[in-house]
Scaffold this active site. Structure first.
Site, short mmCIF file in Angstrom:
data_model
loop_
_atom_site.label_atom_id
_atom_site.label_comp_id
_atom_site.label_asym_id
_atom_site.label_seq_id
_atom_site.Cartn_x
_atom_site.Cartn_y
_atom_site.Cartn_z
N ASN A 264 -9.89 33.82 -20.91
CA ASN A 264 -11.03 32.89 -20.99
C ASN A 264 -11.39 32.41 -19.57
OD1 ASN A 264 -8.66 31.37 -20.63
ND2 ASN A 264 -9.75 29.57 -21.32
N CYS A 266 -11.05 29.81 -17.54
CA CYS A 266 -10.12 29.20 -16.55
C CYS A 266 -8.76 29.87 -16.52
CB CYS A 266 -10.01 27.71 -16.82
SG CYS A 266 -11.62 26.90 -16.77
N GLU A 268 -6.30 30.30 -18.86
CA GLU A 268 -5.10 29.86 -19.59
C GLU A 268 -4.88 30.58 -20.92
OE1 GLU A 268 -7.78 28.16 -19.09
OE2 GLU A 268 -8.29 26.77 -20.68
P1 ADP Z 1 -12.02 20.21 -21.71
O1 ADP Z 1 -11.35 19.20 -20.83
O2 ADP Z 1 -13.51 20.03 -21.74
O3 ADP Z 1 -11.46 20.30 -23.08
P2 ADP Z 1 -10.90 22.30 -19.96
O4 ADP Z 1 -11.34 21.87 -18.61
O5 ADP Z 1 -9.48 22.07 -20.34
O6 ADP Z 1 -11.86 21.67 -21.06
O7 ADP Z 1 -11.21 23.84 -20.11
C1 ADP Z 1 -10.67 24.56 -21.19
C2 ADP Z 1 -11.50 25.76 -21.47
O8 ADP Z 1 -12.75 25.35 -22.01
C3 ADP Z 1 -11.89 26.60 -20.27
O9 ADP Z 1 -10.92 27.49 -19.86
C4 ADP Z 1 -13.10 27.31 -20.80
O10 ADP Z 1 -12.71 28.37 -21.65
C5 ADP Z 1 -13.76 26.22 -21.60
N1 ADP Z 1 -14.74 25.46 -20.79
C6 ADP Z 1 -14.49 24.51 -19.88
N2 ADP Z 1 -15.62 24.05 -19.33
C7 ADP Z 1 -16.60 24.73 -19.89
C8 ADP Z 1 -18.03 24.73 -19.74
N3 ADP Z 1 -18.66 23.93 -18.89
N4 ADP Z 1 -18.71 25.59 -20.50
C9 ADP Z 1 -18.10 26.38 -21.37
N5 ADP Z 1 -16.79 26.42 -21.55
C10 ADP Z 1 -16.04 25.63 -20.83
#
Ligand code: ADP
Length: 566
Positions: A264, A266, A268
């Protein structure tokens, strides 16, 4: 419930339900009630009790699910997952079908990863038209533009991971595809690396670039030249990162379902094509208790919260609305979830352990081993109650343990949910003790002094006007002579911590994380290319599944900046 100003701003802008005129029509408490209700609907007995249990862990900020679950649960056709991987095959049909599907996923708040290595290289023949192919990077630019314009209903811009394997003929252009700091801004890019390539670099061997269309050798280069190009580009802008595909596939829980080529956005969650995963993170600063006036890890509370939240995440799979039938099928057969953590740096501060210390790394390992083992227990208990995941028979668990979920743990960046929970990101050290946060909400900056730091300084009677000035100016207390050295050490920030410790923490958590760990190794501007080469190499040797670095100042717009009073 008590929320910080930053948390309230983010919730108002993106998470709370709005009417058609854009007026907010729910409170934060109601948001957590909406989510708890929706994901407990699938419970057959004690539904209301489960709703209350789920509500409690969220409203107490002990755990938060990923953003799409918070945003969309209980809304019509609510899509709840953050992570997706989609296939890109060597045909216009596949490229544009996936583009459309990605747009739908982005609109719902999810992020998408793709491996472009099946696409024939730029300039290669297109038999049907007699023309030549535009190559993977050109098609990525189309994906990038589409992402730019699908702004997710005003909530968040989409996120993409683009991977190209290191034997692809276009690899050099791909490595440099973000070096202008303008192109592909909606993509993270990573090189798909094999162990064979790493050994070729070590031995200074030749490396063949292979045309994926006909599997013939396109060109022979030196592995070390490609490595050098990667290092230089990463030094310049932070991109590309690396994804270690052999390491990932050694941990693939269901090899019979095929090899994993992609993660995905980031990094993870390594996933199969058309697979999705939903994440959630434990807030570690809520997993401590005082004993004889000192903070200790509250292992009992942690264990209980893990059992609750693995169930919660498993429910999300069943309560989810799937935008694509293929994604529904893959996801519900493997039932992958990713329970992780946020607030690690602040937990360490509360426990009195500097991030850059062996004790902290050892505790990280012990903590994640505990989380993984209790997650497996919870998944095992769910399997007894609800049945195993349908592909369990084919999985590595088949001879060992009944499991409800093919994977249980991921360490996500927690970019938004840690702001809601008012704690430090993921397993990252504090970026600064005071900072302005730029661009989390467009056109807004938010000022912040770290609350755990403030409290500790207050308790120790060290909080003075001078110290406040110093911290606001520099984001650091390393030059503040009024603070004892031992305390200063406890508050070393990301750039003050040598990269070795960043990697050691990533390794500690990766050892007990069945998916992967998203981490950025933050580096001082003066970091050399040789050091970056060393970091990337060490990451592979440490058995990390991927590596991302960022050298300070190497991108024009950083999300986090230290305060500057001028
Ligand atoms: P959150 O804090 O919003 O739950 P994270 O920063 O932990 O999200 O990111 C987790 C995953 O969510 C990322 O690896 C990606 O797959 C997805 N993600 C994060 N930001 C975005 C975004 N702006 N648009 C789409 N997907 C996102």
């Amino acid at each position: 419930m008590r929320l910080t100003k930053n948390a309230t701003q983010i919730l108002n802008a993106r998470y709370l339900k709005k009417d058609i005129n854009g007026k907010i029509v729910e409170t934060p408490n109601a948001l957590f009630r909406r989510v708890a209700k929706h994901i407990s609907n699938i419970e057959e007995i004690n539904r209301k009790e489960w709703e209350n249990t789920f509500y409690k862990v969220m409203v107490n900020l002990e755990f938060l699910p990923n953003s799409p679950t918070l945003m969309n649960a209980g809304l019509p056709n609510g899509q709840l997952s953050a992570c997706f991987v989609l296939p890109v095959k060597d045909s216009l049909n596949s490229i544009f079908t996936t583009l459309k599907n990605a747009a739908l996923i982005h609109q719902s708040g999810g992020g998408t990863g793709y491996n472009f290595s099946k696409l024939r290289p730029k300039g290669d023949v297109v038999t049907s038209s007699g023309g030549t192919s535009s190559g993977p990077i050109a098609f990525m630019k189309i994906y990038d533009a589409a992402t730019e314009y699908v702004k997710q209903g005003g909530k968040r811009r989409g996120a993409n991971m683009g991977i190209l394997n290191v034997e692809h003929p276009d690899i050099e252009d791909f490595i440099k595809s973000k070096s202008d700091n303008v192109s592909l801004r909606n993509f993270n890019i990573s090189i798909g690396i094999s162990d064979r390539f790493m050994r070729a670099v070590q031995l200074n061997n030749d490396w063949e670039l292979i045309n994926p269309r006909n599997h013939t050798v396109h060109k022979t280069v030196r592995a070390s030249d490609i490595w050098q190009t990667i290092v230089e580009a990463a030094w310049k802008t932070g991109d590309p990162g690396l994804i270690f595909l052999d390491t990932i596939n050694k941990a693939n829980p269901i090899p019979k379902q095929g090899g994993i080529q992609t993660t995905n956005p980031c990094g993870e969650v390594p996933l199969l094509d058309h697979e999705s995963c939903n994440l959630g993170s434990l807030n570690l600063i809520k997993m401590v208790k005082t004993l004889d006036g000192k903070w200790k890890v509250d292992w009992d509370k942690l264990e209980q919260t893990i059992a609750t939240t693995i169930r919660l995440l498993d429910n999300v799979i069943s309560a989810n609305h799937y935008l694509l039938p293929q994604v529904k099928s893959k996801t519900t057969k493997n039932r992958k979830v990713g329970l992780g953590v946020m607030g690690w740096a602040e937990m360490l501060i509360m426990l009195g352990l500097p991030y850059a210390s062996d004790e902290a790394v050892q505790l990280g390992e012990k903590l994640m081993a505990f989380i993984q083992s209790k997650s497996y227990d919870a998944s095992n208990a769910l399997a007894k109650e609800r049945g195993t995941f349908p592909n369990w028979n084919e999985s590595i668990y088949a001879t060992e343990k009944r499991m409800r979920n093919a994977t249980c743990n991921s360490i996500a960046p927690t970019g938004s949910i840690s702001v809601i929970a008012n704690t430090s990101y993921s397993i990252e050290p504090l970026y600064a003790l005071a900072y302005k946060r730029v661009g989390i909400l467009e056109n807004e900056t938010q000022m912040e002094i770290n609350p755990v730091f403030l409290e500790k300084m207050g308790l120790l009677g060290l909080w003075t006007e001078e110290l406040k000035f110093e911290v606001m100016k520099t984001g650091s207390i390393q030059q503040a002579k009024s603070v004892p050295k031992k305390i200063r050490k406890l508050f070393e920030t990301s750039l003050e911590i040598p990269w070795k410790w960043h990697l050691l923490h990533q390794r500690a958590f990766q050892r007990y994380t069945d998916n992967a760990v998203s981490k950025t190794i933050n580096l001082l501007e003066k970091t050399t290319k040789q050091e970056i080469s060393k970091i990337y190499f060490t990451a592979w040797e440490y058995g990390l599944k991927g590596i991302t670095i960022y050298r300070n100042g190497s991108k024009p717009n950083q999300v986090l900046q230290t305060c500057n009073l001028n």
